[in-house]
Design a protein around this motif. Sequence first.
Motif, PDB file in Angstrom:
ATOM      1  N   TRP A 418       0.835  -1.199   0.000  1.00 50.21           N
ATOM      2  CA  TRP A 418       0.000   0.000   0.000  1.00 50.21           C
ATOM      3  C   TRP A 418       0.874   1.255   0.000  1.00 50.21           C
ATOM      4  N   PRO A 419       0.274   2.409  -0.352  1.00 48.16           N
ATOM      5  CA  PRO A 419       1.011   3.681  -0.233  1.00 48.16           C
ATOM      6  C   PRO A 419       1.439   3.918   1.215  1.00 48.16           C
ATOM      7  N   LYS A 420       2.552   4.584   1.398  1.00 54.25           N
ATOM      8  CA  LYS A 420       3.053   4.819   2.752  1.00 54.25           C
ATOM      9  C   LYS A 420       2.141   5.738   3.563  1.00 54.25           C
ATOM     10  N   SER A 421       1.217   6.399   2.884  1.00 53.39           N
ATOM     11  CA  SER A 421       0.273   7.264   3.595  1.00 53.39           C
ATOM     12  C   SER A 421      -0.852   6.472   4.252  1.00 53.39           C
ATOM     13  N   VAL A 422      -0.950   5.183   3.939  1.00 52.86           N
ATOM     14  CA  VAL A 422      -2.020   4.337   4.473  1.00 52.86           C
ATOM     15  C   VAL A 422      -1.439   3.438   5.567  1.00 52.86           C
ATOM     16  N   ARG A 423      -1.981   3.569   6.758  1.00 53.36           N
ATOM     17  CA  ARG A 423      -1.536   2.742   7.883  1.00 53.36           C
ATOM     18  C   ARG A 423      -2.353   1.447   7.938  1.00 53.36           C
ATOM     19  N   VAL A 424      -1.877   0.485   8.736  1.00 57.24           N
ATOM     20  CA  VAL A 424      -2.612  -0.745   8.986  1.00 57.24           C
ATOM     21  C   VAL A 424      -2.852  -0.864  10.488  1.00 57.24           C
ATOM     22  N   ALA A 425      -4.091  -1.185  10.864  1.00 59.63           N
ATOM     23  CA  ALA A 425      -4.458  -1.328  12.274  1.00 59.63           C
ATOM     24  C   ALA A 425      -4.730  -2.798  12.566  1.00 59.63           C
ATOM     25  N   VAL A 426      -4.200  -3.281  13.691  1.00 63.84           N
ATOM     26  CA  VAL A 426      -4.361  -4.674  14.090  1.00 63.84           C
ATOM     27  C   VAL A 426      -4.876  -4.712  15.523  1.00 63.84           C
ATOM     28  N   ASN A 427      -5.924  -5.495  15.747  1.00 61.15           N
ATOM     29  CA  ASN A 427      -6.478  -5.624  17.097  1.00 61.15           C
ATOM     30  C   ASN A 427      -5.581  -6.501  17.963  1.00 61.15           C
ATOM     31  N   VAL A 428      -5.397  -6.071  19.216  1.00 61.12           N
ATOM     32  CA  VAL A 428      -4.564  -6.802  20.165  1.00 61.12           C
ATOM     33  C   VAL A 428      -5.425  -7.185  21.363  1.00 61.12           C
ATOM     34  N   SER A 429      -5.468  -8.479  21.662  1.00 65.43           N
ATOM     35  CA  SER A 429      -6.223  -8.969  22.816  1.00 65.43           C
ATOM     36  C   SER A 429      -5.543  -8.556  24.111  1.00 65.43           C
ATOM     37  N   ALA A 430      -6.340  -8.411  25.175  1.00 66.96           N
ATOM     38  CA  ALA A 430      -5.781  -8.109  26.494  1.00 66.96           C
ATOM     39  C   ALA A 430      -4.844  -9.216  26.953  1.00 66.96           C
ATOM     40  N   ASP A 578      -7.287  -8.928  -1.931  1.00 66.47           N
ATOM     41  CA  ASP A 578      -7.134  -8.695  -3.369  1.00 66.47           C
ATOM     42  C   ASP A 578      -7.954  -7.495  -3.843  1.00 66.47           C
ATOM     43  N   GLN A 579      -9.121  -7.253  -3.214  1.00 64.06           N
ATOM     44  CA  GLN A 579      -9.907  -6.073  -3.593  1.00 64.06           C
ATOM     45  C   GLN A 579      -9.222  -4.785  -3.159  1.00 64.06           C
ATOM     46  N   VAL A 580      -8.576  -4.818  -1.984  1.00 63.16           N
ATOM     47  CA  VAL A 580      -7.812  -3.650  -1.545  1.00 63.16           C
ATOM     48  C   VAL A 580      -6.697  -3.371  -2.546  1.00 63.16           C
ATOM     49  N   ASP A 581      -6.012  -4.424  -2.968  1.00 62.69           N
ATOM     50  CA  ASP A 581      -4.918  -4.257  -3.934  1.00 62.69           C
ATOM     51  C   ASP A 581      -5.423  -3.674  -5.246  1.00 62.69           C
ATOM     52  N   GLN A 582      -6.623  -4.102  -5.680  1.00 60.64           N
ATOM     53  CA  GLN A 582      -7.180  -3.578  -6.930  1.00 60.64           C
ATOM     54  C   GLN A 582      -7.474  -2.088  -6.818  1.00 60.64           C
ATOM     55  N   HIS A 583      -8.062  -1.666  -5.672  1.00 52.49           N
ATOM     56  CA  HIS A 583      -8.345  -0.238  -5.472  1.00 52.49           C
ATOM     57  C   HIS A 583      -7.063   0.573  -5.528  1.00 52.49           C
ATOM     58  N   ILE A 584      -6.042   0.082  -4.868  1.00 52.83           N
ATOM     59  CA  ILE A 584      -4.778   0.825  -4.801  1.00 52.83           C
ATOM     60  C   ILE A 584      -4.101   0.851  -6.165  1.00 52.83           C
ATOM     61  N   SER A 586      -5.501   0.921  -8.992  1.00 51.52           N
ATOM     62  CA  SER A 586      -6.217   1.790  -9.922  1.00 51.52           C
ATOM     63  C   SER A 586      -5.916   3.266  -9.708  1.00 51.52           C
ATOM     64  N   GLY A 587      -5.153   3.563  -8.670  1.00 55.96           N
ATOM     65  CA  GLY A 587      -4.808   4.953  -8.386  1.00 55.96           C
ATOM     66  C   GLY A 587      -4.996   5.266  -6.923  1.00 55.96           C
ATOM     67  N   GLU A 588      -5.254   6.539  -6.656  1.00 54.76           N
ATOM     68  CA  GLU A 588      -5.424   6.966  -5.269  1.00 54.76           C
ATOM     69  C   GLU A 588      -6.653   6.293  -4.657  1.00 54.76           C
ATOM     70  N   PHE A 589      -6.488   5.740  -3.440  1.00 50.80           N
ATOM     71  CA  PHE A 589      -7.577   5.002  -2.780  1.00 50.80           C
ATOM     72  C   PHE A 589      -8.533   6.011  -2.144  1.00 50.80           C
ATOM     73  N   THR A 590      -9.585   6.350  -2.919  1.00 51.99           N
ATOM     74  CA  THR A 590     -10.585   7.310  -2.461  1.00 51.99           C
ATOM     75  C   THR A 590     -11.967   6.662  -2.534  1.00 51.99           C
ATOM     76  N   ILE A 591     -12.787   6.910  -1.523  1.00 47.70           N
ATOM     77  CA  ILE A 591     -14.124   6.317  -1.476  1.00 47.70           C
ATOM     78  C   ILE A 591     -15.163   7.416  -1.298  1.00 47.70           C
ATOM     79  N   THR A 592     -16.237   7.328  -2.097  1.00 45.74           N
ATOM     80  CA  THR A 592     -17.374   8.239  -1.956  1.00 45.74           C
ATOM     81  C   THR A 592     -18.434   7.549  -1.101  1.00 45.74           C
ATOM     82  N   PRO A 593     -18.982   8.233  -0.121  1.00 46.03           N
ATOM     83  CA  PRO A 593     -19.983   7.577   0.743  1.00 46.03           C
ATOM     84  C   PRO A 593     -21.201   7.146  -0.051  1.00 46.03           C
TER      85      PRO A 593
END
Length: 730
Positions: A418-430, A578-584, A586-593
């Motif tokens: 992914w672009p370096k401007s996009v972070r990844v969040a991972v859930n951590v159990s207690a 794979d869908q995330v990869d396709q969006h990226i 295709s260009g800038e990952f932008t979503i319209t509500p």
Amino acid sequence: MASFLRSRSTPQAEVPAAASAGVTGSNFRARVLDQFEQAGIGWIWATDRDGRLSYLSPRAVEALGLTMEELLGHQIEEVFEVDQDNPDQHNARPLKFQVRSHKKIRDQVVRFTLDRVQQDERQVWWNITGHPVHDANGEFDGYRGSASDVTSEYERKIVDSRLAEFDSLTGLANRHNINRVLDGTLAAYKASGRSCALMMLDLDKFKRVNDTLGHQAGDELLKQVAERLTNIVGKRGLVARLGGDEFQVMLADMDDRGALGELADKIIQILSQPYALEDDKRAMIGASVGIAIAPFDGDTSEALIRSADLSLYASKNGGRGQFRFYSSDLKDEEEVRQMMLDDLRIALEEGQLFLHYQPVVSIKTGHVVCLEALMRWEHPDRGFVSPGQFIPVAEDSDLINNLGEWALREACKAALKWPKSVRVAVNVSAVQFANQGFPAVVASVLAHTGIEPDRLELELTESIFVGDSDETERMFKALKDLGVRLALDDFGTGYSSLSYLRAAPFDKIKVDKSFVDSCTQKDKNSAKIIAAIVGLSNALGMETTVEGVEAFDQLEVVKAKGAKLVQGYIYSRPLPEDQVDQHIASGEFTITPDGPETYRPDRRTVFRRVGAIHSDYYYNAVMRDISRNGAGLEGIVGLTPGTQLVLDLGEGQLAVCTVRRTKSSEFAVEFETPLVNDGAGGLCTRHRVSKYTIASAGLPAKPGTAGPNEGHRDKSTPRFMEVAVGGNNG
């Protein structure tokens, strides 16, 4: 005493001269009784025909610390009362009833009540026996009886009984006590068909409190749980501790599943609030509740307890912090959990697990700034298994550490594309967070994948604050030294404390979906709470993400309250890699509500076979959607708006409704009484009809499957046409 007896003696027959030497006669009896009283062996008491105390041995009056004038003339039930908690006389009638019926009083333990209250620390207990006497005309003339002070012996019995009937730690009824009461209640209610609800409660994450803070802290927490439960239930029911972290609540004459669900939800919310313990320690736990109702789910204590147990296991398997009503398809929890744990180990080894990623989007630009990794499991036989089911099972074993490390590695590897401007969040159990080796795991993942540390965001819930605060601070420091970002997930769901934000180095707060669900309702404070959290985050220099936005009316509210980042279906559901990869690509990952204009929380799409009863005829139909107030169905032609129906939803659930709209074989109905939450994400009727009534009415065992001879289909003429409906319920 002698004068009292003489005044009430009857003429005696002539006696031999030898007897007159003092061996018999009223004077002799009086002397014997006087000596009996003076020796302290026992006392004498008497009442008049109206039940007023007319005599009491002077020694007895003296022992009570009163005068004869202060005692005599009072009704006997004003002076004494039966102890309804006497372990040897549970069914004793009130003293007033016994006296008014002129029955014998045999060895009755009573409490002296004149000018004393039950809460007094020092009580006086007597054992009394009384016999009704009659005059020469056979008319009732009062009682004559004996009494003795049994205070010491009786108080010892109370202590012994309490040890046998009550939990020594919390003071609640114990298993033996509530089982005895439940047995008696169900036996008494069976003939009349009266209901009795039973709740089974299990504390979530209590073991961790014991392990991290010690058993003394665990005991103190259990005492506070007992106090909270008693305050919530009040006089509505009996609360018991069965042992460990298991509790039970019995609610007689209760079958309203709406009211029971509300009570269970309140119990879960209150028990999930933080607990202040000694040495400034805090603990946080949760609660799961299972509910069964007699006679529908069992008419004996054994059957009802098993049903409540199974519903409790279902609530725990469903993600905990929930309640469940019993249904006939529930299975034994231990078998289900062990099977799931075994299958989960295989899934991790054989690659059945995968990650989906849900975007976090900037409201202003539509740019995706972060993707949250969410674990998914496709079982070869059972199909999709909800994380709410398998994550708690993994947390109860060491498997959660393996799952967590796997998710961390997979998510960081995916983020490298992914672009370096996009972070990844991972859930951590207690559980992971409490593992001292967790920072080393994170460091290893960073080193092997090569991802920049500030692109990794670890999402933590407030349950991580259970335990040693020094250890928690050391863990925070170790993770921040690695350069990763920390986010506080589900903020505001019950554990929240500003002290967490002051002490913990969070970079982001995530507002829980529960506030978003009701933010458009004017009678709720959710919108104000969202605004307050956003303002707090800004003041602390943290980002805010608002979770669970699904409709435009919700988006406008959170936007107006200052939110800048949103996560929810209005932008995107979780996407495969794979869908995330396709969006990226295709260009800038932008979503319209994109979503509905308004949020409708209670409309559910279903495919469910039901019955529709009209004029004693049973029609098979299919339900397509359902809400609290109505449903959409298919399968009957000829209905008109205003037609009254009774829907058979199964397991004794009959819902009276009115047809509001029709189109060919499709029709919509409005329920006369709104449905209620069943605790499993579905809806149910408030009340049920017994299985015996269902059987006697000839209804099919499963709704919507009536054959030619069921539901009066062979005896009545249908007014409408039943048509087959395509589709399946898979």
